[in-house]
Design a protein around this motif. Sequence first.
Motif, PDB file in Angstrom:
ATOM      1  N   TYR A   1       0.837  -1.199   0.000  1.00  0.00           N
ATOM      2  CA  TYR A   1       0.000   0.000   0.000  1.00  0.00           C
ATOM      3  C   TYR A   1       0.874   1.252   0.000  1.00  0.00           C
ATOM      4  O   TYR A   1       0.648   2.186  -0.771  1.00  0.00           O
ATOM      5  CB  TYR A   1      -0.912  -0.021   1.231  1.00  0.00           C
ATOM      6  N   ALA A   2       1.910   1.267   0.841  1.00  0.00           N
ATOM      7  CA  ALA A   2       2.808   2.423   0.924  1.00  0.00           C
ATOM      8  C   ALA A   2       3.584   2.599  -0.374  1.00  0.00           C
ATOM      9  O   ALA A   2       3.729   3.718  -0.874  1.00  0.00           O
ATOM     10  CB  ALA A   2       3.775   2.259   2.081  1.00  0.00           C
ATOM     11  N   ALA A   3       4.082   1.503  -0.937  1.00  0.00           N
ATOM     12  CA  ALA A   3       4.843   1.580  -2.185  1.00  0.00           C
ATOM     13  C   ALA A   3       3.979   2.123  -3.315  1.00  0.00           C
ATOM     14  O   ALA A   3       4.423   2.940  -4.125  1.00  0.00           O
ATOM     15  CB  ALA A   3       5.401   0.212  -2.555  1.00  0.00           C
TER      16      ALA A   3
ATOM     17  N   GLY B   1      14.087   1.215  -7.298  1.00  0.00           N
ATOM     18  CA  GLY B   1      12.796   0.845  -7.873  1.00  0.00           C
ATOM     19  C   GLY B   1      12.366  -0.575  -7.547  1.00  0.00           C
ATOM     20  O   GLY B   1      11.195  -0.917  -7.681  1.00  0.00           O
ATOM     21  N   SER B   2      13.299  -1.408  -7.081  1.00  0.00           N
ATOM     22  CA  SER B   2      12.919  -2.780  -6.734  1.00  0.00           C
ATOM     23  C   SER B   2      11.976  -2.808  -5.534  1.00  0.00           C
ATOM     24  O   SER B   2      11.265  -3.782  -5.331  1.00  0.00           O
ATOM     25  CB  SER B   2      14.150  -3.646  -6.476  1.00  0.00           C
ATOM     26  N   ILE B   3      11.938  -1.737  -4.771  1.00  0.00           N
ATOM     27  CA  ILE B   3      10.995  -1.672  -3.654  1.00  0.00           C
ATOM     28  C   ILE B   3       9.562  -1.556  -4.182  1.00  0.00           C
ATOM     29  O   ILE B   3       8.624  -2.028  -3.560  1.00  0.00           O
ATOM     30  CB  ILE B   3      11.341  -0.528  -2.670  1.00  0.00           C
ATOM     31  N   ASN B   4       9.380  -0.978  -5.376  1.00  0.00           N
ATOM     32  CA  ASN B   4       8.058  -0.905  -5.989  1.00  0.00           C
ATOM     33  C   ASN B   4       7.642  -2.255  -6.573  1.00  0.00           C
ATOM     34  O   ASN B   4       6.461  -2.592  -6.572  1.00  0.00           O
ATOM     35  CB  ASN B   4       8.017   0.134  -7.120  1.00  0.00           C
ATOM     36  N   GLN B   5       8.601  -3.001  -7.088  1.00  0.00           N
ATOM     37  CA  GLN B   5       8.297  -4.268  -7.743  1.00  0.00           C
ATOM     38  C   GLN B   5       7.933  -5.358  -6.749  1.00  0.00           C
ATOM     39  O   GLN B   5       7.170  -6.254  -7.075  1.00  0.00           O
ATOM     40  CB  GLN B   5       9.487  -4.708  -8.598  1.00  0.00           C
ATOM     41  N   GLY B   6       8.484  -5.305  -5.559  1.00  0.00           N
ATOM     42  CA  GLY B   6       8.179  -6.316  -4.551  1.00  0.00           C
ATOM     43  C   GLY B   6       8.400  -5.808  -3.161  1.00  0.00           C
ATOM     44  O   GLY B   6       9.308  -6.265  -2.469  1.00  0.00           O
ATOM     45  N   PRO B   7       7.592  -4.847  -2.713  1.00  0.00           N
ATOM     46  CA  PRO B   7       7.837  -4.249  -1.391  1.00  0.00           C
ATOM     47  C   PRO B   7       7.736  -5.231  -0.228  1.00  0.00           C
ATOM     48  O   PRO B   7       8.380  -5.027   0.794  1.00  0.00           O
ATOM     49  CB  PRO B   7       6.772  -3.159  -1.283  1.00  0.00           C
ATOM     50  N   GLU B   8       6.950  -6.278  -0.390  1.00  0.00           N
ATOM     51  CA  GLU B   8       6.812  -7.254   0.692  1.00  0.00           C
ATOM     52  C   GLU B   8       7.519  -8.561   0.375  1.00  0.00           C
ATOM     53  O   GLU B   8       7.287  -9.575   1.018  1.00  0.00           O
ATOM     54  CB  GLU B   8       5.335  -7.475   1.006  1.00  0.00           C
ATOM     55  N   ASP B   9       8.421  -8.517  -0.592  1.00  0.00           N
ATOM     56  CA  ASP B   9       9.197  -9.684  -0.993  1.00  0.00           C
ATOM     57  C   ASP B   9      10.448  -9.761  -0.121  1.00  0.00           C
ATOM     58  O   ASP B   9      11.247  -8.840  -0.100  1.00  0.00           O
ATOM     59  CB  ASP B   9       9.576  -9.552  -2.470  1.00  0.00           C
ATOM     60  N   ASP B  10      10.603 -10.875   0.592  1.00  0.00           N
ATOM     61  CA  ASP B  10      11.745 -11.010   1.486  1.00  0.00           C
ATOM     62  C   ASP B  10      12.896 -11.801   0.871  1.00  0.00           C
ATOM     63  O   ASP B  10      13.830 -12.182   1.558  1.00  0.00           O
ATOM     64  CB  ASP B  10      11.324 -11.608   2.825  1.00  0.00           C
TER      65      ASP B  10
END
Length: 169
Positions: A67-69, A125-134
């Motif tokens: 949601y934040a991303a 930009g990878s934070i937009n592609q998978g912000p909840e990806d660990d």
Amino acid sequence: MASIARSLRPCASRLIVRPSQPYRALPFAARAFSASRAAQVKRYSKDHEWVEMSADNKTAMIGISEYAASALGDVVYVELPTVPMEVAAGDSIGAVESVKSASDIISPITCKVTAVNSLLEEKPGSINQGPEDDSAAGGWVAKVVVPEAGVKDFEELMDAEKYKEFTEE
């Protein structure tokens, strides 16, 4: 799931029954297994950060929510926390800047930062592609060690269902 499937491909040839070959016992015992994801619990803060706690409540990962991303838009810069860094719940551990705005990353729990996702410095930009990806290529921000006070902070956070209701308000 794709990574699990790829890792099983080399073994698949052993599991295929071929009519030209007589039946033989497999050289290993087949058993059901669960991924480590089931052992971890993810919770969310009102500041739109997530924490994924390990099953033993000793370590966790922190990041920003999808949601934040989405609300931030295209991220152009991520300021990561220093390592090591001890923080209390509510302290800033970094910042995210996008084409729309800038926002602090707030630690939802009391913890000690032990590692950061350096990929975000090179490719924010990878934070937009998978912000909840660990995963290694995901948008997680920090790995942390959690003391008892952090576990209590974690228990007060919202689960996925409550967070969804919170964001829909």
